[in-house]
Design a protein around this motif. Structure first.
Motif, mmCIF file in Angstrom:
data_model
loop_
_atom_site.group_PDB
_atom_site.id
_atom_site.type_symbol
_atom_site.label_atom_id
_atom_site.label_comp_id
_atom_site.label_asym_id
_atom_site.label_seq_id
_atom_site.Cartn_x
_atom_site.Cartn_y
_atom_site.Cartn_z
ATOM 1 N N GLY A 382 0.823 -1.203 0.000
ATOM 2 C CA GLY A 382 0.000 0.000 0.000
ATOM 3 C C GLY A 382 0.851 1.245 0.000
ATOM 4 O O GLY A 382 2.011 1.235 -0.427
ATOM 5 N N PRO A 383 0.307 2.353 0.502
ATOM 6 C CA PRO A 383 1.078 3.595 0.580
ATOM 7 C C PRO A 383 2.296 3.436 1.482
ATOM 8 O O PRO A 383 2.262 2.709 2.485
ATOM 9 N N VAL A 384 3.369 4.114 1.139
ATOM 10 C CA VAL A 384 4.573 4.086 1.953
ATOM 11 C C VAL A 384 4.404 5.049 3.124
ATOM 12 O O VAL A 384 4.097 6.230 2.919
ATOM 13 N N PRO A 385 4.588 4.591 4.360
ATOM 14 C CA PRO A 385 4.466 5.501 5.510
ATOM 15 C C PRO A 385 5.435 6.666 5.385
ATOM 16 O O PRO A 385 6.561 6.505 4.893
ATOM 17 N N ALA A 386 5.016 7.822 5.823
ATOM 18 C CA ALA A 386 5.825 9.030 5.685
ATOM 19 C C ALA A 386 7.196 8.879 6.319
ATOM 20 O O ALA A 386 8.204 9.361 5.780
ATOM 21 N N GLU A 387 7.251 8.174 7.449
ATOM 22 C CA GLU A 387 8.528 8.046 8.150
ATOM 23 C C GLU A 387 9.519 7.137 7.423
ATOM 24 O O GLU A 387 10.716 7.104 7.752
ATOM 25 N N LEU A 388 9.017 6.405 6.414
ATOM 26 C CA LEU A 388 9.901 5.525 5.644
ATOM 27 C C LEU A 388 10.135 6.028 4.219
ATOM 28 O O LEU A 388 10.853 5.377 3.441
ATOM 29 N N ALA A 389 9.571 7.161 3.898
ATOM 30 C CA ALA A 389 9.623 7.643 2.518
ATOM 31 C C ALA A 389 11.048 7.826 2.014
ATOM 32 O O ALA A 389 11.350 7.575 0.844
ATOM 33 N N ASP A 390 11.947 8.281 2.902
ATOM 34 C CA ASP A 390 13.326 8.509 2.472
ATOM 35 C C ASP A 390 14.234 7.327 2.765
ATOM 36 O O ASP A 390 15.449 7.434 2.660
ATOM 37 N N ARG A 391 13.639 6.190 3.119
ATOM 38 C CA ARG A 391 14.424 4.994 3.406
ATOM 39 C C ARG A 391 14.113 3.866 2.411
ATOM 40 O O ARG A 391 14.446 2.709 2.651
ATOM 41 N N GLN A 392 13.484 4.199 1.290
ATOM 42 C CA GLN A 392 13.102 3.180 0.322
ATOM 43 C C GLN A 392 14.327 2.605 -0.387
ATOM 44 O O GLN A 392 15.312 3.313 -0.624
ATOM 45 N N LEU A 393 14.245 1.333 -0.742
ATOM 46 C CA LEU A 393 15.391 0.601 -1.253
ATOM 47 C C LEU A 393 15.350 0.314 -2.748
ATOM 48 O O LEU A 393 16.380 0.031 -3.354
ATOM 49 N N LEU A 394 14.166 0.370 -3.350
ATOM 50 C CA LEU A 394 14.053 0.071 -4.769
ATOM 51 C C LEU A 394 14.369 1.304 -5.611
ATOM 52 O O LEU A 394 13.829 2.384 -5.377
ATOM 53 N N ALA A 395 15.243 1.122 -6.592
ATOM 54 C CA ALA A 395 15.607 2.198 -7.512
ATOM 55 C C ALA A 395 15.175 1.816 -8.924
ATOM 56 O O ALA A 395 15.139 0.632 -9.279
ATOM 57 N N GLU A 396 14.862 2.790 -9.730
ATOM 58 C CA GLU A 396 14.465 2.537 -11.116
ATOM 59 C C GLU A 396 15.701 2.192 -11.933
ATOM 60 O O GLU A 396 16.675 2.951 -11.972
ATOM 61 N N LEU A 397 15.663 1.042 -12.588
ATOM 62 C CA LEU A 397 16.802 0.554 -13.348
ATOM 63 C C LEU A 397 16.565 0.567 -14.858
ATOM 64 O O LEU A 397 17.473 0.851 -15.638
ATOM 65 N N VAL A 398 15.346 0.209 -15.262
ATOM 66 C CA VAL A 398 14.975 0.161 -16.680
ATOM 67 C C VAL A 398 13.634 0.845 -16.841
ATOM 68 O O VAL A 398 12.699 0.568 -16.082
ATOM 69 N N ARG A 399 13.527 1.746 -17.808
ATOM 70 C CA ARG A 399 12.274 2.447 -18.071
ATOM 71 C C ARG A 399 11.928 2.285 -19.548
ATOM 72 O O ARG A 399 12.695 2.674 -20.419
ATOM 73 N N GLY A 400 10.780 1.670 -19.813
ATOM 74 C CA GLY A 400 10.367 1.470 -21.201
ATOM 75 C C GLY A 400 11.372 0.673 -22.010
ATOM 76 O O GLY A 400 11.540 0.915 -23.205
#
Length: 442
Positions: A382-400
């Motif tokens: 679901g939505p990412v809690p605000a306190e974890l917003a800057d601790r996310q681990l997934l980065a965009e690697l391939v787009r289209g």
């Protein structure tokens, strides 16, 4: 991240047949059923860490990006598939035009992971995503296993030098991948020139026992090596009598001798004796390198020895007892039709036993305690809690279908040092134990 190349991708062949046959037969059946174009989300993760491991290390992402970029079927491959009756004519026509056009998100190389971590998320049509399963898993399972072993050895070495020298103990291509993964996990150099050429990893190497045996005397061998490579070279001193060899080495090279290498015997005892002898001969700056079937436990046992660097081969390139991470690649969400406006629905395997999975397109974040130390791997749909917003681990690697996240290998190496230092201190223990932080689902 910048778009810097990972290294020389020289003569990279198509990766399209680095797959299992059932990937292609599923595509054939899905094309016939009209479900091949349903929007889908696949995730690569592991249900558990290898026994005794406290954390995993992500490695191979750069190689996965290369594999996806080079996944296409040429005429010779299509002829093979047709002659072997692997798939039918319409499927062959579809494969002829195949290029991945979806999106990929993932943990960056060098990051640590835990059970359930969505290390890679692949999004696109079912058919284009399912084809990538085997090549993605073969890379991530191998490279992450080697990187985890390397990380444990690096922690045990406590800042002393580490040389990867396992090329002769594995397949020639896996040797190159192993050197790359080991560098991410904390090794400093490799003996494998192909790895140095392709990935710009520093290379080292001087001589083996055969070189000493070639010459009439050990002194002749040392003189030939010093004359060729200079006084800063590393002389192998355990072909015959170690004490006599050390004395001869200093006589030949002088007190400027770079290093001596010990490859047999009681390394703890011999290293102490060699250090004392070198110092007495005035070669106080000469370093000691030890090799001989080392693993993280042997390295840790030498912590009190006057050793400057360790050379590791067999145990490193075989994952120090765990040559795979048991990662899987599962469909976790899909659209109910081919209508692009249809929302994704979570799906998951619900079979008996431990082979279950959690449905839904996931995010992941690492929660820290008040001291900035990791305390949980948090995964949600679901939505990412605000306190974890800057601790996310997934980065965009391939787009289209376009790779957008290449980076130098040194960036992954530095990331691992930072990620490992952010774990609880118990992560560095070599004793068996559970993952150092829990995985929590939201």
């Amino acid at each position: 991240m910048n778009s810097a190349d990972l290294g020389r991708r020289v003569g990279v062949p198509s990766t399209a047949l680095f797959t299992d046959q059932y990937e292609l037969t599923m595509v054939q059946a899905a094309l016939k059923a009209g479900t091949a174009d349903r929007r889908s989300v696949f995730e690569a993760f592991t249900r558990r860490l290898p026994e005794g491991r406290r954390y995993g290390v992500v490695a191979g992402i750069g190689r996965v990006l290369d594999a996806v970029e080079n996944f296409h079927f040429d005429d010779e491959m299509l002829t093979f598939l047709r002659e072997q009756n692997v798939v039918d004519g319409p499927t062959l026509a579809w494969l002829a035009d195949y290029r991945f056009s979806g999106d990929i998100w993932g943990y960056l190389e060098g990051e640590v992971y835990f059970p359930g971590s969505p290390i890679l998320r692949v999004e696109g049509s079912f058919a284009e995503c399912v084809l990538l399963e085997t090549v993605i898993l073969s890379i991530l399972n191998h490279d992450s296993a080697i990187a985890a072993a390397a990380s444990r050895m690096s922690a045990a070495a406590g800042g002393r030098g580490l040389i990867e020298m396992g090329a002769r103990r594995t397949h020639e291509l896996s040797a190159v991948a192993s050197a790359r993964a080991a560098y991410i996990g904390g090794f400093d150099t490799t003996s494998d020139l192909a790895a140095g050429f392709r990935y710009n990893i520093p290379t080292v190497g001087t001589s083996a026992h055969a070189f000493t045996l070639l010459h009439d005397t050990e002194r002749d061998a040392f003189r030939a090596q010093v004359d060729s490579l200079g006084r800063g070279t590393t002389l192998l001193v355990d072909t015959y009598d170690v004490a006599e060899a050390v004395r001869t080495a200093v006589e030949v090279a002088g007190t400027e001798l770079g290093a001596v290498r010990i490859d047999s015997g009681d390394l703890l005892l011999v290293a102490h004796r060699v250090r004392q002898q070198l110092d007495e001969l005035g070669a106080t700056g000469t370093k000691i390198v030890v090799t001989s079937d080392l693993d993280e436990y042997a390295i840790a046992s030498l912590a009190a020895a006057p050793v400057d660097a360790y050379g590791v081969g067999t145990q490193l390139v075989t994952g120090s007892g765990h040559p795979t991470c048991s990662m899987v690649y599962k469909l976790v969400a899909r659209a109910p039709s081919t209508d692009p406006a249809e929302p994704l629905r979570p799906v998951a395997k619900k079979s008996l036993g431990a082979k279950t999975s959690v449905g839904g397109r996931k995010w992941a974040a690492r929660r820290l305690d008040e001291n900035g130390v990791a305390e949980a791997e948090v995964i949600g749909t679901g939505p990412v809690p605000a306190e974890l917003a800057d601790r996310q681990l997934l980065a965009e690697l391939v787009r289209g279908g376009e790779v957008i996240a290449r980076e130098p290998l040194d960036a992954a190496r530095e990331r691992h040092i930072a990620a490992r230092s952010g774990l609880p201190m118990s992560a560095m223990q070599l004793s068996r134990g559970e993952p150092v932080i829990p995985t929590e689902y939201m």
